[in-house]
Design an enzyme around this catalytic site. Structure first.
Site, PDB file in Angstrom:
ATOM      1  N   ASP A  89       4.106  -0.997  -8.762  1.00 37.42           N
ATOM      2  CA  ASP A  89       3.124  -0.752  -9.826  1.00 37.42           C
ATOM      3  C   ASP A  89       3.483   0.551 -10.545  1.00 37.42           C
ATOM      4  O   ASP A  89       3.847   1.549  -9.927  1.00 37.42           O
ATOM      5  CB  ASP A  89       1.715  -0.665  -9.234  1.00 37.42           C
ATOM      6  CG  ASP A  89       0.648  -0.795 -10.297  1.00 37.42           C
ATOM      7  OD1 ASP A  89      -0.058  -1.817 -10.312  1.00 37.42           O
ATOM      8  OD2 ASP A  89       0.509   0.138 -11.132  1.00 37.42           O
ATOM      9  N   ILE A  90       3.366   0.539 -11.879  1.00 35.25           N
ATOM     10  CA  ILE A  90       3.748   1.696 -12.685  1.00 35.25           C
ATOM     11  C   ILE A  90       2.790   2.873 -12.481  1.00 35.25           C
ATOM     12  O   ILE A  90       3.146   4.021 -12.738  1.00 35.25           O
ATOM     13  CB  ILE A  90       3.820   1.282 -14.177  1.00 35.25           C
ATOM     14  CG1 ILE A  90       4.744   2.192 -14.957  1.00 35.25           C
ATOM     15  CG2 ILE A  90       2.446   1.225 -14.809  1.00 35.25           C
ATOM     16  CD1 ILE A  90       5.117   1.651 -16.332  1.00 35.25           C
TER      17      ILE A  90
ATOM     18  N   ASN B 114      -7.419  -9.053  -8.806  1.00 31.81           N
ATOM     19  CA  ASN B 114      -8.523  -8.924  -9.755  1.00 31.81           C
ATOM     20  C   ASN B 114      -8.535 -10.156 -10.651  1.00 31.81           C
ATOM     21  O   ASN B 114      -7.499 -10.544 -11.193  1.00 31.81           O
ATOM     22  CB  ASN B 114      -8.341  -7.671 -10.607  1.00 31.81           C
ATOM     23  CG  ASN B 114      -8.464  -6.395  -9.796  1.00 31.81           C
ATOM     24  OD1 ASN B 114      -9.341  -6.276  -8.954  1.00 31.81           O
ATOM     25  ND2 ASN B 114      -7.569  -5.457 -10.028  1.00 31.81           N
TER      26      ASN B 114
ATOM     27  N   GLU C 267      -6.537  -6.582 -15.848  1.00 29.42           N
ATOM     28  CA  GLU C 267      -6.000  -6.038 -17.103  1.00 29.42           C
ATOM     29  C   GLU C 267      -4.847  -6.871 -17.644  1.00 29.42           C
ATOM     30  O   GLU C 267      -4.686  -6.988 -18.859  1.00 29.42           O
ATOM     31  CB  GLU C 267      -5.512  -4.593 -16.874  1.00 29.42           C
ATOM     32  CG  GLU C 267      -6.641  -3.618 -16.601  1.00 29.42           C
ATOM     33  CD  GLU C 267      -6.132  -2.245 -16.174  1.00 29.42           C
ATOM     34  OE1 GLU C 267      -4.900  -2.034 -16.163  1.00 29.42           O
ATOM     35  OE2 GLU C 267      -6.971  -1.405 -15.841  1.00 29.42           O
ATOM     36  N   VAL C 268      -4.023  -7.390 -16.765  1.00 30.89           N
ATOM     37  CA  VAL C 268      -2.835  -8.127 -17.215  1.00 30.89           C
ATOM     38  C   VAL C 268      -3.062  -9.629 -16.962  1.00 30.89           C
ATOM     39  O   VAL C 268      -3.283 -10.031 -15.811  1.00 30.89           O
ATOM     40  CB  VAL C 268      -1.568  -7.640 -16.482  1.00 30.89           C
ATOM     41  CG1 VAL C 268      -0.351  -8.435 -16.945  1.00 30.89           C
ATOM     42  CG2 VAL C 268      -1.355  -6.147 -16.709  1.00 30.89           C
TER      43      VAL C 268
ATOM     44  N   HIS D   9      -1.523 -11.939 -10.494  1.00 31.07           N
ATOM     45  CA  HIS D   9      -0.776 -11.017  -9.643  1.00 31.07           C
ATOM     46  C   HIS D   9      -1.631 -10.574  -8.476  1.00 31.07           C
ATOM     47  O   HIS D   9      -2.856 -10.514  -8.566  1.00 31.07           O
ATOM     48  CB  HIS D   9      -0.306  -9.784 -10.427  1.00 31.07           C
ATOM     49  CG  HIS D   9      -1.397  -9.089 -11.183  1.00 31.07           C
ATOM     50  ND1 HIS D   9      -1.871  -9.551 -12.386  1.00 31.07           N
ATOM     51  CD2 HIS D   9      -2.112  -7.978 -10.907  1.00 31.07           C
ATOM     52  CE1 HIS D   9      -2.836  -8.746 -12.823  1.00 31.07           C
ATOM     53  NE2 HIS D   9      -3.006  -7.788 -11.931  1.00 31.07           N
TER      54      HIS D   9
ATOM     55  N   HIS E  53      -1.984  -7.404  -5.738  1.00 33.96           N
ATOM     56  CA  HIS E  53      -1.613  -6.029  -5.404  1.00 33.96           C
ATOM     57  C   HIS E  53      -1.447  -5.940  -3.889  1.00 33.96           C
ATOM     58  O   HIS E  53      -2.270  -6.464  -3.141  1.00 33.96           O
ATOM     59  CB  HIS E  53      -2.728  -5.048  -5.783  1.00 33.96           C
ATOM     60  CG  HIS E  53      -3.069  -5.006  -7.235  1.00 33.96           C
ATOM     61  ND1 HIS E  53      -2.725  -3.953  -8.055  1.00 33.96           N
ATOM     62  CD2 HIS E  53      -3.753  -5.878  -8.031  1.00 33.96           C
ATOM     63  CE1 HIS E  53      -3.184  -4.160  -9.283  1.00 33.96           C
ATOM     64  NE2 HIS E  53      -3.817  -5.323  -9.299  1.00 33.96           N
TER      65      HIS E  53
HETATM   66  P1  5GP Z   1      -4.984  -5.528 -12.855  1.00 37.33           P
HETATM   67  O1  5GP Z   1      -6.061  -4.587 -13.239  1.00 37.33           O
HETATM   68  O2  5GP Z   1      -4.688  -6.516 -13.949  1.00 37.33           O
HETATM   69  O3  5GP Z   1      -5.271  -6.205 -11.530  1.00 37.33           O
HETATM   70  O4  5GP Z   1      -3.709  -4.665 -12.577  1.00 37.33           O
HETATM   71  C1  5GP Z   1      -2.648  -4.522 -13.464  1.00 37.33           C
HETATM   72  C2  5GP Z   1      -1.696  -3.540 -12.841  1.00 37.33           C
HETATM   73  O5  5GP Z   1      -0.486  -3.599 -13.580  1.00 37.33           O
HETATM   74  C3  5GP Z   1      -2.167  -2.081 -12.871  1.00 37.33           C
HETATM   75  O6  5GP Z   1      -2.208  -1.580 -11.545  1.00 37.33           O
HETATM   76  C4  5GP Z   1      -1.122  -1.377 -13.740  1.00 37.33           C
HETATM   77  O7  5GP Z   1      -0.813  -0.080 -13.283  1.00 37.33           O
HETATM   78  C5  5GP Z   1       0.067  -2.311 -13.648  1.00 37.33           C
HETATM   79  N1  5GP Z   1       0.938  -2.303 -14.812  1.00 37.33           N
HETATM   80  C6  5GP Z   1       0.563  -2.381 -16.115  1.00 37.33           C
HETATM   81  N2  5GP Z   1       1.642  -2.370 -16.919  1.00 37.33           N
HETATM   82  C7  5GP Z   1       2.723  -2.289 -16.110  1.00 37.33           C
HETATM   83  C8  5GP Z   1       4.127  -2.235 -16.364  1.00 37.33           C
HETATM   84  O8  5GP Z   1       4.600  -2.278 -17.501  1.00 37.33           O
HETATM   85  N3  5GP Z   1       4.943  -2.153 -15.277  1.00 37.33           N
HETATM   86  C9  5GP Z   1       4.449  -2.114 -14.000  1.00 37.33           C
HETATM   87  N4  5GP Z   1       5.349  -2.036 -13.005  1.00 37.33           N
HETATM   88  N5  5GP Z   1       3.133  -2.160 -13.724  1.00 37.33           N
HETATM   89  C10 5GP Z   1       2.279  -2.245 -14.768  1.00 37.33           C
END
Ligand code: 5GP
Length: 120
Positions: A33-34, A91, A99-100, A104, A106
């Protein structure tokens, strides 16, 4: 919700955006994760175009679902977090804080992670 093939994880899957890869097989890609929230914070994504956990559970084939979750277990073992313990989280949607819009999971580990949810 239709799958947006321009989402960031789709671009990572296509190799258009770099990632720090930790594992890849036929069904899944795992990368760091970034913005890590724990000493170990890895994302595992299926290779198919699924928006969310709900979409994946409803629409993915048995082979994709089996392959994906076996990959999650393999990644955790290879990261060394299976024995001491880890947290797996997905999530989904607005209330889940997704968010994405590419399904996915974690994997968090590397320390005792505390309460499951933040208390208001
Ligand atoms: P969500 O809230 O959708 O469950 O989590 C999305 C995750 O993707 C976040 O923890 C965020 O830090 C990670 N993320 C967003 N953009 C990127 C990216 O470009 N590269 C990587 N490696 N992680 C990302």
């Amino acid at each position: 919700m239709a799958y947006d093939s321009d989402n960031i994880f789709a671009k990572i899957l296509r190799g258009e955006i770099p990632c720090t890869k930790v594992y890849e097989d036929e069904h899944a890609l795992a990368f760091e994760d970034i913005n890590p929230q724990a000493p170990i914070h890895v994302l595992v994504i299926p290779k198919g175009a699924y928006v969310s956990m709900d979409d994946f559970a409803a629409e993915a084939s048995d082979a994709e679902i089996t392959g994906f979750f076996r990959a999650v277990g393999t990644v955790a073992r290879e990261l060394g977090v299976a024995a001491p313990g880890y947290r797996m989280l997905a999530n989904h949607g607005v209330n889940g804080g997704q968010e994405v819009p590419h399904f996915h999971v974690h994997i968090f580990g590397g320390k005792k992670l505390g309460p499951m949810l933040k208390r208001d």
